[in-house]
Structure formats: C-alpha cells, structure tokens
Motif scaffolding. Structure first.
Motif, PDB file in Angstrom:
ATOM      1  N   LEU A 150      46.110  -6.361  28.353  1.00 46.22           N
ATOM      2  CA  LEU A 150      44.841  -5.970  27.873  1.00 46.22           C
ATOM      3  C   LEU A 150      43.382  -6.952  28.143  1.00 46.22           C
ATOM      4  N   GLU A 151      43.904  -8.299  28.160  1.00 37.70           N
ATOM      5  CA  GLU A 151      42.651  -9.193  28.319  1.00 37.70           C
ATOM      6  C   GLU A 151      42.316  -9.153  29.824  1.00 37.70           C
ATOM      7  N   ARG A 152      43.004  -8.792  30.772  1.00 35.92           N
ATOM      8  CA  ARG A 152      42.672  -8.744  32.088  1.00 35.92           C
ATOM      9  C   ARG A 152      41.731  -7.493  32.165  1.00 35.92           C
ATOM     10  N   ASP A 153      42.353  -6.510  31.755  1.00 35.80           N
ATOM     11  CA  ASP A 153      41.523  -5.164  31.624  1.00 35.80           C
ATOM     12  C   ASP A 153      40.175  -5.118  30.728  1.00 35.80           C
ATOM     13  N   GLY A 154      39.811  -6.247  30.037  1.00 33.79           N
ATOM     14  CA  GLY A 154      38.528  -6.138  29.464  1.00 33.79           C
ATOM     15  C   GLY A 154      38.724  -5.687  27.909  1.00 33.79           C
ATOM     16  N   LEU A 155      39.802  -5.376  27.597  1.00 29.73           N
ATOM     17  CA  LEU A 155      40.297  -4.396  26.188  1.00 29.73           C
ATOM     18  C   LEU A 155      40.417  -5.341  25.104  1.00 29.73           C
ATOM     19  N   VAL A 156      40.674  -6.730  25.389  1.00 25.57           N
ATOM     20  CA  VAL A 156      41.136  -7.553  24.407  1.00 25.57           C
ATOM     21  C   VAL A 156      40.589  -9.085  24.900  1.00 25.57           C
ATOM     22  N   ARG A 157      40.094  -9.773  23.764  1.00 27.16           N
ATOM     23  CA  ARG A 157      39.705 -10.920  23.996  1.00 27.16           C
ATOM     24  C   ARG A 157      40.569 -11.982  23.318  1.00 27.16           C
ATOM     25  N   ARG A 158      40.728 -13.109  24.013  1.00 23.13           N
ATOM     26  CA  ARG A 158      41.455 -14.133  23.281  1.00 23.13           C
ATOM     27  C   ARG A 158      40.723 -15.373  22.995  1.00 23.13           C
ATOM     28  N   THR A 159      40.819 -15.759  21.919  1.00 22.78           N
ATOM     29  CA  THR A 159      39.966 -16.899  21.575  1.00 22.78           C
ATOM     30  C   THR A 159      40.707 -18.114  21.113  1.00 22.78           C
ATOM     31  N   VAL A 160      40.591 -19.215  21.553  1.00 23.65           N
ATOM     32  CA  VAL A 160      41.506 -20.536  21.238  1.00 23.65           C
ATOM     33  C   VAL A 160      40.337 -21.402  20.276  1.00 23.65           C
ATOM     34  N   TYR A 161      40.971 -21.699  19.312  1.00 24.23           N
ATOM     35  CA  TYR A 161      40.257 -22.574  18.286  1.00 24.23           C
ATOM     36  C   TYR A 161      40.944 -23.730  18.289  1.00 24.23           C
ATOM     37  N   ALA A 162      40.183 -24.733  18.684  1.00 16.80           N
ATOM     38  CA  ALA A 162      40.764 -26.174  18.791  1.00 16.80           C
ATOM     39  C   ALA A 162      40.699 -26.734  17.582  1.00 16.80           C
ATOM     40  N   GLY A 163      41.416 -28.220  17.264  1.00 14.61           N
ATOM     41  CA  GLY A 163      41.170 -28.697  15.798  1.00 14.61           C
ATOM     42  C   GLY A 163      42.320 -29.280  15.538  1.00 14.61           C
ATOM     43  N   SER A 195      44.587 -28.093  13.414  1.00 17.05           N
ATOM     44  CA  SER A 195      45.531 -27.000  13.514  1.00 17.05           C
ATOM     45  C   SER A 195      45.088 -26.010  14.380  1.00 17.05           C
ATOM     46  N   PRO A 196      45.212 -26.206  15.665  1.00 17.69           N
ATOM     47  CA  PRO A 196      44.790 -25.326  16.531  1.00 17.69           C
ATOM     48  C   PRO A 196      45.387 -23.790  16.659  1.00 17.69           C
ATOM     49  N   ARG A 197      44.611 -23.021  16.778  1.00 15.75           N
ATOM     50  CA  ARG A 197      45.344 -21.383  16.705  1.00 15.75           C
ATOM     51  C   ARG A 197      44.483 -20.524  17.744  1.00 15.75           C
ATOM     52  N   VAL A 198      45.268 -19.372  17.932  1.00 14.15           N
ATOM     53  CA  VAL A 198      44.655 -18.381  18.929  1.00 14.15           C
ATOM     54  C   VAL A 198      44.572 -17.152  18.484  1.00 14.15           C
ATOM     55  N   GLU A 199      43.597 -16.440  18.377  1.00 16.17           N
ATOM     56  CA  GLU A 199      43.465 -15.330  18.027  1.00 16.17           C
ATOM     57  C   GLU A 199      43.344 -14.187  18.950  1.00 16.17           C
ATOM     58  N   TYR A 200      43.356 -12.735  18.684  1.00 16.51           N
ATOM     59  CA  TYR A 200      43.291 -11.772  19.832  1.00 16.51           C
ATOM     60  C   TYR A 200      42.327 -10.583  18.832  1.00 16.51           C
ATOM     61  N   GLU A 201      41.407 -10.287  19.690  1.00 16.67           N
ATOM     62  CA  GLU A 201      40.521  -9.078  19.076  1.00 16.67           C
ATOM     63  C   GLU A 201      40.145  -8.114  20.232  1.00 16.67           C
ATOM     64  N   LEU A 202      39.835  -7.094  19.644  1.00 18.52           N
ATOM     65  CA  LEU A 202      39.198  -5.888  20.761  1.00 18.52           C
ATOM     66  C   LEU A 202      37.763  -6.290  20.988  1.00 18.52           C
ATOM     67  N   THR A 203      37.798  -6.202  22.263  1.00 19.64           N
ATOM     68  CA  THR A 203      36.361  -6.068  22.862  1.00 19.64           C
ATOM     69  C   THR A 203      35.517  -4.761  22.586  1.00 19.64           C
ATOM     70  N   PRO A 204      34.327  -4.691  22.628  1.00 25.30           N
ATOM     71  CA  PRO A 204      33.446  -3.321  22.788  1.00 25.30           C
ATOM     72  C   PRO A 204      34.192  -2.232  23.647  1.00 25.30           C
ATOM     73  N   LEU A 205      34.677  -2.704  24.710  1.00 22.27           N
ATOM     74  CA  LEU A 205      35.266  -1.768  25.674  1.00 22.27           C
ATOM     75  C   LEU A 205      36.636  -1.311  24.829  1.00 22.27           C
ATOM     76  N   GLY A 206      37.429  -2.269  24.510  1.00 21.74           N
ATOM     77  CA  GLY A 206      38.752  -1.994  23.664  1.00 21.74           C
ATOM     78  C   GLY A 206      38.481  -1.031  22.485  1.00 21.74           C
ATOM     79  N   ARG A 207      37.477  -1.347  21.747  1.00 21.96           N
ATOM     80  CA  ARG A 207      37.227  -0.379  20.645  1.00 21.96           C
ATOM     81  C   ARG A 207      36.790   0.934  21.130  1.00 21.96           C
ATOM     82  N   SER A 208      36.272   1.188  22.114  1.00 24.27           N
ATOM     83  CA  SER A 208      35.542   2.526  22.638  1.00 24.27           C
ATOM     84  C   SER A 208      37.015   3.465  22.943  1.00 24.27           C
ATOM     85  N   ILE A 209      38.096   2.858  23.156  1.00 29.52           N
ATOM     86  CA  ILE A 209      39.411   3.531  23.226  1.00 29.52           C
ATOM     87  C   ILE A 209      40.143   4.041  22.191  1.00 29.52           C
ATOM     88  N   LEU A 210      39.556   3.512  21.022  1.00 28.99           N
ATOM     89  CA  LEU A 210      40.285   3.813  19.793  1.00 28.99           C
ATOM     90  C   LEU A 210      40.346   5.417  19.453  1.00 28.99           C
TER      91      LEU A 210
END
Length: 129
Positions: free
Chosen positions: A64-77, A79-94
């Motif tokens: 999904l990330e490769r297709d541009g539908l999902v964005r993966r964000t890494v938060y350093a610090g 307690s590092p964490r990773v979040e996934y969210e829909l891109t505008p393109l991903g939202r357009s498929i809803l």
C-alpha cells in the motif's frame, strides 16, 4: 487520544470476505478501513486484523505504501514508534470501497449461494467438467 479499533471490526461473516472486487491484495481493503479515521500503529492494526500474520500484514502495508495509498512515518526519540496513515490518494479510494462493500452486503445471500453451489459441484465431480 484516539479511540481504539474494535477487535470485532471484521468478524468472520464480514461482507468484505465475499466481495469479489479487490483493492490491492487480500487484506489491503481491511487495512485501508482501519486507517480511515486517522493514523495507527502496527500493534493497533493487529487488533481487528488478528487473522492476518504479522509478516503478511507488513507485506500488505509495504504494498500500500509502494502504491502511494499509505504513508509510513517513523518517530525517533526515547520511545521510537511507527505510524501508518492514508495519503490523499488512499483517502480517495474510500468511496469506491464503500460502494463495493454495499454491493456485497446487498448480494450477500446470492454470493454465498453461488459459492456453495460451485464448491459443492467441484466435490461431486473431481474432473471439473
């Protein structure tokens, strides 16, 4: 604080399992639905998607990330964490997904009947003719 995803979000009788219209791989549509209301961590996605192995869920998210539908964000610090969210393109498929799910729900009985007839016929005639 976000509301947690319900563990029964996708029960075994969910119409999405019968939907013949695919959005990406087998699990992509369910992942997209989980991200519909905002970013989620991998562990949050695992709650309603417990039937999906971590390896397969990771592969689906990467696709999904490769297709541009999902964005993966890494938060350093600390307690590092990773979040996934829909891109505008991903939202357009809803919207098309909602239409496909509504169709599957409307034709649920017919889809089940057709699959049962097909599977039953295959067991009776192993030659497939």
């Amino acid at each position: 604080m976000r509301e947690p995803l319900p563990s029964d979000m996708f029960d075994e009788l969910c119409p999405s399992s019968l939907n013949p219209i695919r959005f990406g791989d087998k699990w992509a549509a369910l992942v997209i639905r989980c991200l519909e209301h905002g970013p989620r961590r991998f562990s949050e996605l695992r709650v309603p998607l417990r039937r999906v192995s971590p390896k397969v869920l990771t592969a689906s998210l990467r696709s999904l990330e490769r297709d541009g539908l999902v964005r993966r964000t890494v938060y350093a610090g600390p307690s590092p964490r990773v979040e996934y969210e829909l891109t505008p393109l991903g939202r357009s498929i809803l919207e098309p997904m909602a239409a496909a799910c509504a169709w599957a729900e409307e034709h649920w009985a017919e889809l089940l009947e057709a699959r049962e007839a097909h599977d039953g016929a295959g067991r009776l005639d192993p030659t497939g003719s």
